[in-house]
Design an enzyme around this catalytic site. Sequence first.
Site, PDB file in Angstrom:
ATOM      1  N   TRP A  41     -16.781 -12.028 -13.892  1.00 40.00           N
ATOM      2  CA  TRP A  41     -17.523 -11.204 -14.846  1.00 40.00           C
ATOM      3  C   TRP A  41     -16.518 -10.661 -15.862  1.00 40.00           C
ATOM      4  CZ3 TRP A  41     -15.801  -6.162 -15.036  1.00 40.00           C
ATOM      5  CH2 TRP A  41     -15.066  -5.717 -13.936  1.00 40.00           C
ATOM      6  N   GLU A  84      -5.599   1.409 -12.952  1.00 37.93           N
ATOM      7  CA  GLU A  84      -5.894   0.006 -13.271  1.00 37.93           C
ATOM      8  C   GLU A  84      -5.177  -0.432 -14.547  1.00 37.93           C
ATOM      9  OE1 GLU A  84      -7.457  -2.154 -11.513  1.00 37.93           O
ATOM     10  OE2 GLU A  84      -8.728  -1.059 -10.123  1.00 37.93           O
ATOM     11  N   GLU A 122      -7.117  -7.888 -12.739  1.00 36.32           N
ATOM     12  CA  GLU A 122      -7.004  -6.428 -12.728  1.00 36.32           C
ATOM     13  C   GLU A 122      -7.113  -5.856 -14.143  1.00 36.32           C
ATOM     14  OE1 GLU A 122      -7.113  -4.681 -10.176  1.00 36.32           O
ATOM     15  OE2 GLU A 122      -6.321  -5.770  -8.465  1.00 36.32           O
ATOM     16  N   HIS A 125     -10.405  -4.648 -15.068  1.00 29.50           N
ATOM     17  CA  HIS A 125     -10.855  -3.378 -14.480  1.00 29.50           C
ATOM     18  C   HIS A 125     -10.515  -2.209 -15.398  1.00 29.50           C
ATOM     19  CE1 HIS A 125     -10.482  -5.387 -10.240  1.00 29.50           C
ATOM     20  NE2 HIS A 125     -11.389  -5.955 -11.015  1.00 29.50           N
ATOM     21  N   GLU A 175      -5.177  -2.640  -2.094  1.00 29.92           N
ATOM     22  CA  GLU A 175      -6.448  -3.265  -2.482  1.00 29.92           C
ATOM     23  C   GLU A 175      -7.602  -2.622  -1.713  1.00 29.92           C
ATOM     24  OE1 GLU A 175      -7.023  -5.166  -4.917  1.00 29.92           O
ATOM     25  OE2 GLU A 175      -5.089  -6.019  -5.423  1.00 29.92           O
ATOM     26  N   THR A 178      -8.193   0.853  -3.204  1.00 28.57           N
ATOM     27  CA  THR A 178      -8.915   0.837  -4.492  1.00 28.57           C
ATOM     28  C   THR A 178     -10.373   0.446  -4.268  1.00 28.57           C
ATOM     29  OG1 THR A 178      -8.051  -1.382  -4.924  1.00 28.57           O
ATOM     30  CG2 THR A 178      -6.968   0.410  -6.048  1.00 28.57           C
ATOM     31  N   ASP A 207     -14.214  -7.330  -6.578  1.00 28.01           N
ATOM     32  CA  ASP A 207     -12.933  -8.019  -6.833  1.00 28.01           C
ATOM     33  C   ASP A 207     -11.857  -7.531  -5.863  1.00 28.01           C
ATOM     34  OD1 ASP A 207     -14.063  -9.302  -8.992  1.00 28.01           O
ATOM     35  OD2 ASP A 207     -12.948  -8.192 -10.528  1.00 28.01           O
ATOM     36  N   GLU A 208     -11.844  -6.215  -5.626  1.00 25.51           N
ATOM     37  CA  GLU A 208     -10.785  -5.641  -4.771  1.00 25.51           C
ATOM     38  C   GLU A 208     -10.886  -6.192  -3.351  1.00 25.51           C
ATOM     39  OE1 GLU A 208      -8.997  -4.535  -6.839  1.00 25.51           O
ATOM     40  OE2 GLU A 208      -9.677  -2.811  -7.992  1.00 25.51           O
ATOM     41  N   HIS A 211      -9.284  -9.553  -3.396  1.00 24.97           N
ATOM     42  CA  HIS A 211      -7.815  -9.412  -3.471  1.00 24.97           C
ATOM     43  C   HIS A 211      -7.242  -8.988  -2.112  1.00 24.97           C
ATOM     44  CE1 HIS A 211      -8.438  -8.280  -8.006  1.00 24.97           C
ATOM     45  NE2 HIS A 211      -8.653  -9.555  -7.759  1.00 24.97           N
TER      46      HIS A 211
END
Length: 344
Positions: A41, A84, A122, A125, A175, A178, A207-208, A211
Amino acid sequence: MATTSKHYDAGTPTPPHEVMAALDAYMENNFSSLLPVDKCWQPSDLLPDLRSPDWLDEVSDFRRMAAALPDDVLVTLIANMITEEALPSYHAWLANLGSGFDRSGTGSNAMARWIRGWVAEEKRHGDALASYLYLSGRVDMRAVEVTIQNLLRNGFNPLTENSFAQGFIYTSFQERATYISHSGVARLARQHGETQIATLCDHIAGDEVRHERAYERLVAKIFELTPDDCMLALASMLRKTIIMPSRTMQDGTDADTDLFSWFSAITQRNGIYTTLDYARIMQHLVRLWEIERIDVRTNAGKQAQEFILELPPRYLKLAERAEARAKPCKPRPVSWLSGRIVGH
Ligand SMILES: [Fe+2]
Ligand SMILES: [Fe+2]
């Protein structure tokens, strides 16, 4: 998740360059599932389109909903955004760990591609959160921008001693931290009817998680190849405590005495990220890497293993006690919010 077999030949430790090669091979085989670039995205997908003929109405609606977010949640969100924004600068640190995964900055090996792909993800973000805050009209963006500039200028040392094992233990922990923090903002925002930032933070949190999975698997691989060294690396990181990357942020105002500690207290108080979360992350990693089953052979490795296994229950107990007597957070004017007072 365990990718490790629990029976090692620890008599002959694997040399670091072989471990690095194994990490590269692992990442080569799992790259597309851990970093699906085509499916990413972008911040614009989740923000008003200013090209639209109705852009003014869209922005008005956007700002009306953004007004529902309480100031203390906004403080956590801003600090998350600042964190971020500094993330792409960590490429140099991660790429140069050990004998270096990406010394040129353009390496074609899988770890080099992963590290660059990771910081590129990242970057979105920071961009997404910065655009949200700008459009919300609730934030002194200049004060936030000064803080970002200061953070980057101050630098940050994650205390990983040029060890890639310590580096990936650090990123595994961070990760997950966050993920908890972005999910926590989403949860509170939704409770207050601000679904725009809730959706955005949920995307970031997704996403985190991906990761976190990648870094945890890399550490599992290191445990498999060189258990004693990795045990010492984990003990070393936990002994130092895992420090947060926004620790050196400063907004440059007169009130700027340990901004990070004050922000941490706010975030502890609103429950977005607490000492209990820190203890739970530690517990999660100790269980995930099956620390108690790892067959270490050296005395130093065994001592490190014992030390690690004793930590999560101790931290959980301390954190529960700290939560029970959570102190009010000293109110102070916040430059990011044009001097509005925040604190309970
Ligand atoms: Fe992030
Ligand atoms: Fe991340």
